[in-house]
Structure formats: structure tokens, C-alpha cells
Design a protein around this motif. Structure first.
Motif, PDB file in Angstrom:
ATOM      1  N   SER A 193      29.514 -33.313  14.285  1.00  0.00           N
ATOM      2  CA  SER A 193      28.845 -33.878  12.781  1.00  0.00           C
ATOM      3  C   SER A 193      29.999 -34.979  12.549  1.00  0.00           C
ATOM      4  N   ALA A 194      29.489 -35.737  11.571  1.00  0.00           N
ATOM      5  CA  ALA A 194      30.217 -36.936  11.275  1.00  0.00           C
ATOM      6  C   ALA A 194      31.709 -36.542  10.829  1.00  0.00           C
ATOM      7  N   ALA A 195      31.608 -35.237  10.028  1.00  0.00           N
ATOM      8  CA  ALA A 195      32.921 -34.624   9.514  1.00  0.00           C
ATOM      9  C   ALA A 195      33.916 -34.455  10.373  1.00  0.00           C
ATOM     10  N   SER A 196      33.479 -33.987  11.985  1.00  0.00           N
ATOM     11  CA  SER A 196      34.546 -33.486  12.604  1.00  0.00           C
ATOM     12  C   SER A 196      35.064 -34.610  13.524  1.00  0.00           C
ATOM     13  N   ASP A 197      34.718 -35.917  13.243  1.00  0.00           N
ATOM     14  CA  ASP A 197      35.285 -37.344  13.820  1.00  0.00           C
ATOM     15  C   ASP A 197      36.097 -37.910  12.836  1.00  0.00           C
ATOM     16  N   PHE A 198      36.839 -37.075  11.977  1.00  0.00           N
ATOM     17  CA  PHE A 198      37.787 -37.595  10.895  1.00  0.00           C
ATOM     18  C   PHE A 198      38.858 -37.632  11.606  1.00  0.00           C
ATOM     19  N   HIS A 199      39.949 -38.628  11.673  1.00  0.00           N
ATOM     20  CA  HIS A 199      41.157 -38.836  12.189  1.00  0.00           C
ATOM     21  C   HIS A 199      42.330 -38.964  11.240  1.00  0.00           C
ATOM     22  N   PRO A 200      43.444 -38.641  11.731  1.00  0.00           N
ATOM     23  CA  PRO A 200      44.713 -38.875  10.931  1.00  0.00           C
ATOM     24  C   PRO A 200      44.642 -40.153  10.178  1.00  0.00           C
ATOM     25  N   GLU A 201      44.380 -41.236  10.747  1.00  0.00           N
ATOM     26  CA  GLU A 201      44.460 -42.689  10.418  1.00  0.00           C
ATOM     27  C   GLU A 201      43.196 -42.955   9.390  1.00  0.00           C
TER      28      GLU A 201
END
Ligand code: KDG
Length: 317
Positions: free
Chosen positions: A109-117
Motif C-alpha cells: 500500500s501507499a502507507a507502506s512506502d513511507f520513508h524516514p526522509e
């Protein structure tokens, strides 16, 4: 600037209109849910300044979720809603016997593609509390790295961290992974909010007193062990107290009670209430969250909460 910042995955939630096997259910009401967003909505309904962010798909579901959360009075300025990946989705299955089951469609999902930056550093630094759960770090390695970075930002800036382990077994590889990752995150929090079942998974005991002391031994200065309809046990190492939940005759669905508890408890802390009064607010919000079948609709306004608790003094310092 908001008092509480939280982030995670919010999803479209298809709520069946009848009890029974999902295979044969055809009517649903579309809603939204997601543990951290539920907490944010709970706090906003109680009148607090709270922000939620996460990554949503550039699809109608993402827009729906953003509109819903913003409509509840939660600050959404840092939501990222331009992902080409889909917004997550889940169906609830309500059984006539036993607990509700969930069917999630959140892998990739879109949410799982969140990155620290992607984290809004200043926004987190300016808050009083950062609320995190054990769900988001289970979504992907980058979500775990994001959670760790958010913790670092909070610690560098004196932001208190509340942590609800929210163990979702299907998101993890093994019980060993659950224990090592979540106990590590818990050890960096200031407030730990496990349920008894989670205590059993994390520490191997279902004794609330032992769960509280296991939490405090690892680092948090406050442990609140949720006991469902019985209330919660709260400890700060110096004193430990069981705070009974108010009587509730109309429980329909326990899902969302823990998020409601976190919202009420944090509201109490923000308002300067002592620990046991904060737990009473948590118990009250958690109980009211169970009066409906969806995950956020039962979260009360301050007036509804006060009426329910029938105790005006709870709202004063
Ligand atoms: O705590 C309730 C949440 O779990 C629910 O609203 C959404 O399934 C969900 C999740 O994983 O966040």
C-alpha cells in the motif's frame, strides 16, 4: 503547531451491515480506520490540537480518508497523498459467536512506502507528545526505520513518546520478531500502553502487575495495562493503581477501544490531570468506542464523555 503528533496507515474500512460470513454479505457502509488516525480523531473530538500524517494513494480512497480526517478537526497538513500505490483497505467480518475478524488489503500500500526522509522533522519537534504504535513499523523495513527516526527526533527535542504495541500477528514473521522489535520500541517510549494479551506476547505473563513492571524495567516512566471492561492498571514505579472502567451496557464491538483509551489518557495528561484521572478518561473514551460497529464513530465529544462519566471534576486539574 499541534500538541500531539501521530502517524501511520489509515485505510478505507468496509463495515458489513449484517452479522455473518463475509462470503455472503453484500451490504457495507464505507468508513475509515487505522489505529493512529483513530487516536487522532479521538483527541480532536475531545478538543485537543492533534496532527496525523501518513502516505495515501493518489486515488479516490486517499482523498476520502484525507477529507474524513480533516473533517474531524485533525491537522492534516503533512499528509502525503500523491502515491501511485493504492490506499489500503479492510473489511470487517462480524460473527454471531466470537470476535470480529479483519480482512486487510494493505500489502504494497501507499502507507507502506513511507520513508524516514518523508518525516516532517520540525512538526514532530514542536509537539508535546508523539504517539506511535506497533502496526506501522510492521508494514515494511522502511516503515520501521521511519518509526525509529521519529523516535530519535522526539527524543532530541524533549517530545514525550507514547507507545501502544497494538500487536497484529499477521503483519509479522514470528513471535520472536514481534518481541524483539516491539520491546525495543517500547524501551524508548515514555508511556507504554499494552493490553493484557499483548503483555503475554511481549513478556510471557498475563499478570497486569508484572506486565507493568516489565514495561517500567525497560525504560518508560509510565505503564498503563489495559484490562478491557475491567479498566486499567497504571504504574509509575512509585505507585500502582487499578482504575475501574465505568459500567457499560451497550458494548457492540470492542475494536477501537484501545485507540479510544489512548486518546482519553493522552487528553488527561495534556490537561494536567493526574495518572488515575487520566486513566479514567481513557477508560471512558475506550468504553464509548465500543458502542458502535465502526472504529471511530463512538469516540465521544467532551460533553458526551462528561455525561457518560457523570463526574464533572474529571475535567478540572
Ligand atoms: O485499533 C483498531 C485498528 O486496528 C483498526 O481501526 C484498523 O485494522 C486496523 C489497523 O491495522 O490499523
Amino acid at each position: 503547531m499541534v500538541d500531539v503528533v501521530t502517524f501511520g496507515e489509515a485505510m478505507v474500512f468496509m463495515n458489513p451491515q449484517k452479522v455473518g460470513p463475509l462470503t455472503y454479505i453484500t451490504d457495507f457502509k464505507k468508513r475509515m480506520g487505522g489505529a493512529e488516525a483513530n487516536v487522532a480523531i479521538g483527541l480532536a473530538r475531545l478538543g485537543h490540537e492533534v496532527g496525523w500524517f501518513g502516505k495515501l494513494g493518489k486515488d479516490p480512497h486517499g482523498k476520502y480518508i484525507e477529507n474524513f480526517i480533516r473533517g474531524e478537526g485533525v491537522d492534516t497538513q503533512h499528509i502525503l497523498c500523491d502515491s501511485e500505490l493504492p490506499t489500503g483497505l479492510y473489511f470487517k467480518e462480524r460473527s454471531a459467536v466470537g470476535e470480529s475478524r479483519f480482512h486487510h488489503y494493505r500489502h504494497g500500500s501507499a502507507a507502506s512506502d513511507f520513508h524516514p526522509e518523508d518525516l516532517p522533522v520540525e512538526y514532530i519537534s514542536d509537539a508535546k507528545y508523539l504517539h506511535i504504535t506497533g502496526i506501522f513499523p510492521a508494514l515494511s523495513d522502511n516503515c520501521l526505520a521511519t518509526t525509529r527516526r521519529a523516535i530519535e527526533i522526539a527524543k532530541e527535542n524533549g517530545v514525550r513518546i507514547s507507545f501502544d504495541p497494538n500487536v497484529r500477528g499477521q503483519l509479522w514473521e514470528s513471535e520472536g520478531e514481534i518481541r524483539s522489535v516491539l520491546n525495543n520500541l517500547l524501551s524508548q517510549a515514555d508511556i507504554a500502553l499494552p493490553g493484557v494479551g499483548e503483555g503475554k506476547r511481549l513478556f510471557g505473563t498475563d499478570d497486569p502487575w508484572k506486565i507493568a513492571s516489565e514495561c517500567l524495567d525497560r525504560g518508560p516512566d509510565t505503564a498503563v495495562v489495559k484490562l478491557g471492561p475491567e479498566g486499567a492498571l497504571v504504574s509509575n514505579g512509585k505507585s500502582t493503581e487499578c482504575v475501574e472502567a465505568p459500567n457499560l451496557e451497550h458494548e457492540v464491538d470492542p475494536v477501537g477501544a484501545g485507540d479510544g483509551f489512548a486518546a482519553g489518557f493522552l487528553a488527561g495528561r495534556l490537561e494536567g490531570l493526574n495518572l488515575s484521572r487520566s486513566v479514567r478518561l481513557g477508560n471512558g473514551v475506550g468504553a464509548l468506542a465500543t458502542t458502535v460497529t465502526s472504529d471511530v464513530e463512538g469516540l465521544p465529544s467532551r460533553t458526551e464523555l462528561n455525561t457518560f462519566l457523570r463526574n464533572g471534576e474529571l475535567t478540572t486539574k
